[in-house]
Design a protein around this motif. Structure first.
Motif, short mmCIF file in Angstrom:
data_model
loop_
_atom_site.label_atom_id
_atom_site.label_comp_id
_atom_site.label_asym_id
_atom_site.label_seq_id
_atom_site.Cartn_x
_atom_site.Cartn_y
_atom_site.Cartn_z
N SER A 157 0.82 -1.21 0.00
CA SER A 157 0.00 0.00 0.00
C SER A 157 0.86 1.27 0.00
O SER A 157 0.41 2.33 -0.44
N LEU A 158 2.10 1.17 0.48
CA LEU A 158 2.98 2.35 0.50
C LEU A 158 3.13 2.94 -0.89
O LEU A 158 3.02 4.16 -1.09
N SER A 159 3.39 2.09 -1.87
CA SER A 159 3.56 2.57 -3.25
C SER A 159 2.25 3.07 -3.84
O SER A 159 2.22 4.08 -4.56
N LEU A 160 1.16 2.37 -3.56
CA LEU A 160 -0.14 2.80 -4.08
C LEU A 160 -0.51 4.19 -3.57
O LEU A 160 -1.04 5.02 -4.32
N ILE A 161 -0.22 4.43 -2.31
CA ILE A 161 -0.54 5.74 -1.73
C ILE A 161 0.26 6.85 -2.39
O ILE A 161 -0.25 7.94 -2.67
N LYS A 162 1.54 6.59 -2.68
CA LYS A 162 2.43 7.61 -3.20
C LYS A 162 2.36 7.79 -4.71
O LYS A 162 2.63 8.88 -5.22
N HIS A 163 1.99 6.75 -5.44
CA HIS A 163 2.12 6.81 -6.89
C HIS A 163 0.80 6.76 -7.66
O HIS A 163 0.81 6.69 -8.88
N THR A 164 -0.31 6.79 -6.94
CA THR A 164 -1.60 6.84 -7.61
C THR A 164 -2.47 7.89 -6.93
O THR A 164 -2.18 8.33 -5.82
N THR A 175 -5.49 7.19 -6.27
CA THR A 175 -6.56 6.35 -5.75
C THR A 175 -6.91 6.76 -4.32
O THR A 175 -6.02 6.91 -3.48
N PRO A 176 -8.19 6.96 -4.02
CA PRO A 176 -8.59 7.29 -2.64
C PRO A 176 -8.15 6.20 -1.66
O PRO A 176 -8.07 5.02 -2.02
N LEU A 177 -7.89 6.60 -0.44
CA LEU A 177 -7.42 5.64 0.57
C LEU A 177 -8.44 4.53 0.81
O LEU A 177 -8.06 3.39 1.08
N THR A 178 -9.71 4.85 0.71
CA THR A 178 -10.74 3.82 0.89
C THR A 178 -10.62 2.74 -0.19
O THR A 178 -10.80 1.56 0.07
N GLN A 179 -10.31 3.18 -1.42
CA GLN A 179 -10.15 2.23 -2.52
C GLN A 179 -8.86 1.42 -2.37
O GLN A 179 -8.82 0.23 -2.69
N ILE A 180 -7.81 2.05 -1.87
CA ILE A 180 -6.54 1.34 -1.63
C ILE A 180 -6.76 0.25 -0.59
O ILE A 180 -6.23 -0.86 -0.71
N ARG A 190 -5.83 0.73 11.07
CA ARG A 190 -5.29 0.12 12.29
C ARG A 190 -4.00 -0.65 12.01
O ARG A 190 -3.01 -0.53 12.73
N ASN A 191 -3.99 -1.44 10.94
CA ASN A 191 -2.79 -2.21 10.60
C ASN A 191 -1.67 -1.32 10.10
O ASN A 191 -0.50 -1.52 10.45
N PHE A 192 -2.00 -0.32 9.30
CA PHE A 192 -0.98 0.60 8.78
C PHE A 192 -0.28 1.31 9.93
O PHE A 192 0.95 1.41 9.97
N ARG A 193 -1.06 1.80 10.87
CA ARG A 193 -0.48 2.52 12.01
C ARG A 193 0.31 1.57 12.92
O ARG A 193 1.36 1.95 13.46
N ASN A 194 -0.14 0.34 13.04
CA ASN A 194 0.56 -0.63 13.88
C ASN A 194 1.97 -0.91 13.35
O ASN A 194 2.92 -0.99 14.13
N TYR A 195 2.10 -1.01 12.02
CA TYR A 195 3.40 -1.36 11.45
C TYR A 195 4.30 -0.16 11.17
O TYR A 195 5.52 -0.30 11.19
N THR A 196 3.73 1.00 10.90
CA THR A 196 4.55 2.15 10.50
C THR A 196 4.59 3.28 11.53
O THR A 196 5.41 4.19 11.41
N SER A 197 3.69 3.25 12.51
CA SER A 197 3.48 4.31 13.50
C SER A 197 2.84 5.56 12.89
O SER A 197 2.74 6.59 13.55
N LEU A 198 2.39 5.48 11.65
CA LEU A 198 1.70 6.57 10.98
C LEU A 198 0.35 6.07 10.48
O LEU A 198 0.16 4.88 10.27
N THR A 199 -0.60 6.99 10.28
CA THR A 199 -1.83 6.61 9.59
C THR A 199 -1.58 6.73 8.09
O THR A 199 -0.64 7.40 7.65
N PRO A 200 -2.41 6.09 7.26
CA PRO A 200 -2.24 6.24 5.81
C PRO A 200 -2.28 7.71 5.36
O PRO A 200 -1.49 8.11 4.49
N LYS A 201 -3.12 8.51 5.95
CA LYS A 201 -3.22 9.91 5.57
C LYS A 201 -1.95 10.68 5.97
O LYS A 201 -1.46 11.53 5.22
N GLN A 202 -1.39 10.37 7.15
CA GLN A 202 -0.14 11.02 7.56
C GLN A 202 0.98 10.65 6.60
O GLN A 202 1.79 11.51 6.23
N TYR A 203 1.03 9.39 6.21
CA TYR A 203 2.07 8.95 5.26
C TYR A 203 1.87 9.63 3.91
O TYR A 203 2.83 10.05 3.26
#
Length: 259
Positions: free
Chosen positions: A215-222, A224-229, A243-256
Motif C-alpha cells: 500500500s505504500l507505493s499505491l498511496i504515493k504513486h496513484t 486512488t482514494p485511501l478507501t479504494q486502496i 489500524r494495521n498501517f499505524r501498527n506497522y509504521t506508527s503513521l496513519t495512511p493519511k499522515q504517510y
C-alpha cells in the motif's frame, strides 16, 4: 527569496550513525558523482530521482529503500519537485561492535516487509526529537538487522521457499492454510509447526505486513482514494486498513500520504 536547492530539515548524529531527513527543491543534479565514507540507507519519503551507479541506472520513487556500499560511486538527478528523503549513514562501529555482517543488513532490506516500516518509525522518532529518540532509533536499527535472521538462521526447506513465493505473488488475496499445503505439498500441521520459526510471525501477520508494504507505493504513486486502496489491498474495511498501517509504521495512511 528563492528556496535553496537542498534543505536538511532534521539531523541526528551518534557514535553509530548519522541520520537526516532532507528536502530537495528544484530538479537537476545533486552533488555530482560522489561516494560516501560509510555504507548508507536511503528511503524516499516523497518525490523521486534518477540514480546512476557503475552497475546501472535506476529510477528511485517514493517508498523505495536502497542500500549504498561504502565507497560506491553514484550520481543523483532529482526528477520530482520537491523530493524528500531519509538517509542513514552507518558508521563502522554500528556493525563491528555487534559482530554484524553487512550481508545481514542487505538481506533485511531486500527480503523483509518490516524494513520499510522500521525506517518510517525512525522518521517518527526524529520528529519527536526528545531525550528518548536516539536510543529508540538505535533499537529500531538493530531490529531492522534482526529481521533477516529468522528466515536465514537455519537451512531453508524447499517448501518454505514455495510458501514465501506464493505469499509474495498473491499478496492481495486471502490465502488459506489448506491452499499453502496443497501447493507446497506439505501437511498443514508441518506448516503450522514451522512457519513462525522461519518467518518470525504468524501467517496472518505476515500477510497483513505484505498488504501494508504494498500500500505504500499505491498511496504515493496513484491518485486512488485511501478507501479504494484499502479495498485493493484486501482489507475488510477502512478502519482495519488504518489500524494495521499505524501498527506497522506508527503513521496513519493519511499522515504517510502527506509526507
Amino acid at each position: 527569496m528563492n528556496k535553496p536547492l537542498l534543505v536538511e530539515e532534521i539531523t541526528s548524529t551518534t557514535d553509530s550513525f548519522d541520520i537526516r531527513v532532507s528536502t530537495r527543491f528544484g530538479a537537476g543534479n545533486g552533488p555530482g558523482k560522489h561516494e560516501h565514507e560509510h555504507p548508507s540507507l536511503v528511503f524516499i519519503l516523497s518525490g523521486g530521482c534518477a540514480e546512476k551507479r557503475q552497475c546501472g541506472n535506476y529510477e528511485r520513487r517514493a517508498a523505495d529503500l536502497t542500500y549504498l556500499h561504502a565507497g560506491e560511486a553514484h550520481e543523483t538527478i532529482f526528477t520530482s519537485i520537491p523530493t524528500r528523503y531519509l538517509s542513514l549513514d552507518i558508521k563502522p562501529t554500528a556493525l563491528s561492535e555487534n559482530n554484524i555482517r553487512e550481508e545481514r543488513l542487505i538481506n533485511a532490506i531486500h527480503q523483509s516487509p518490516d524494513a520499510k516500516f522500521l525506517i518510517l518509525k525512525m522518521y517518527r522518532e526524529m520528529l519527536h526529537n526528545d531525550a528518548h529518540s536516539t536510543d529508540s532509533i538505535h533499537m529500531l536499527f538493530y531490529q531492522l538487522i534482526c529481521t533477516s535472521q529468522t528466515i536465514h538462521k537455519k537451512k531453508i526447506p524447499a517448501w518454505i521457499t514455495i510458501v514465501q513465493e506464493i505469499l509474495h505473488d498473491r499478496w492481495n488475496e486471502t490465502i488459506t492454510l489448506l491452499e499453502l499445503s496443497q501447493v507446497s505439498g506439505v501437511n498443514p500441521i508441518t506448516i503450522s509447526k514451522h512457519f513462525s520459526s522461519f518467518f518470525g510471525c504468524t501467517l496472518g501477520d505476515y500477510l497483513r505486513k505484505q498488504k501494508v508494504e504494498r500500500s505504500l507505493s499505491l498511496i504515493k504513486h496513484t491518485a486512488t482514494p485511501l478507501t479504494q486502496i484499502a479495498y485493493l489491498c484486501n482489507f475488510s474495511d477502512q478502519s482495519h486498513f488504518i489500524r494495521n498501517f499505524r501498527n506497522y509504521t506508527s503513521l496513519t495512511p493519511k499522515q504517510y500520504q502527506k509526507l
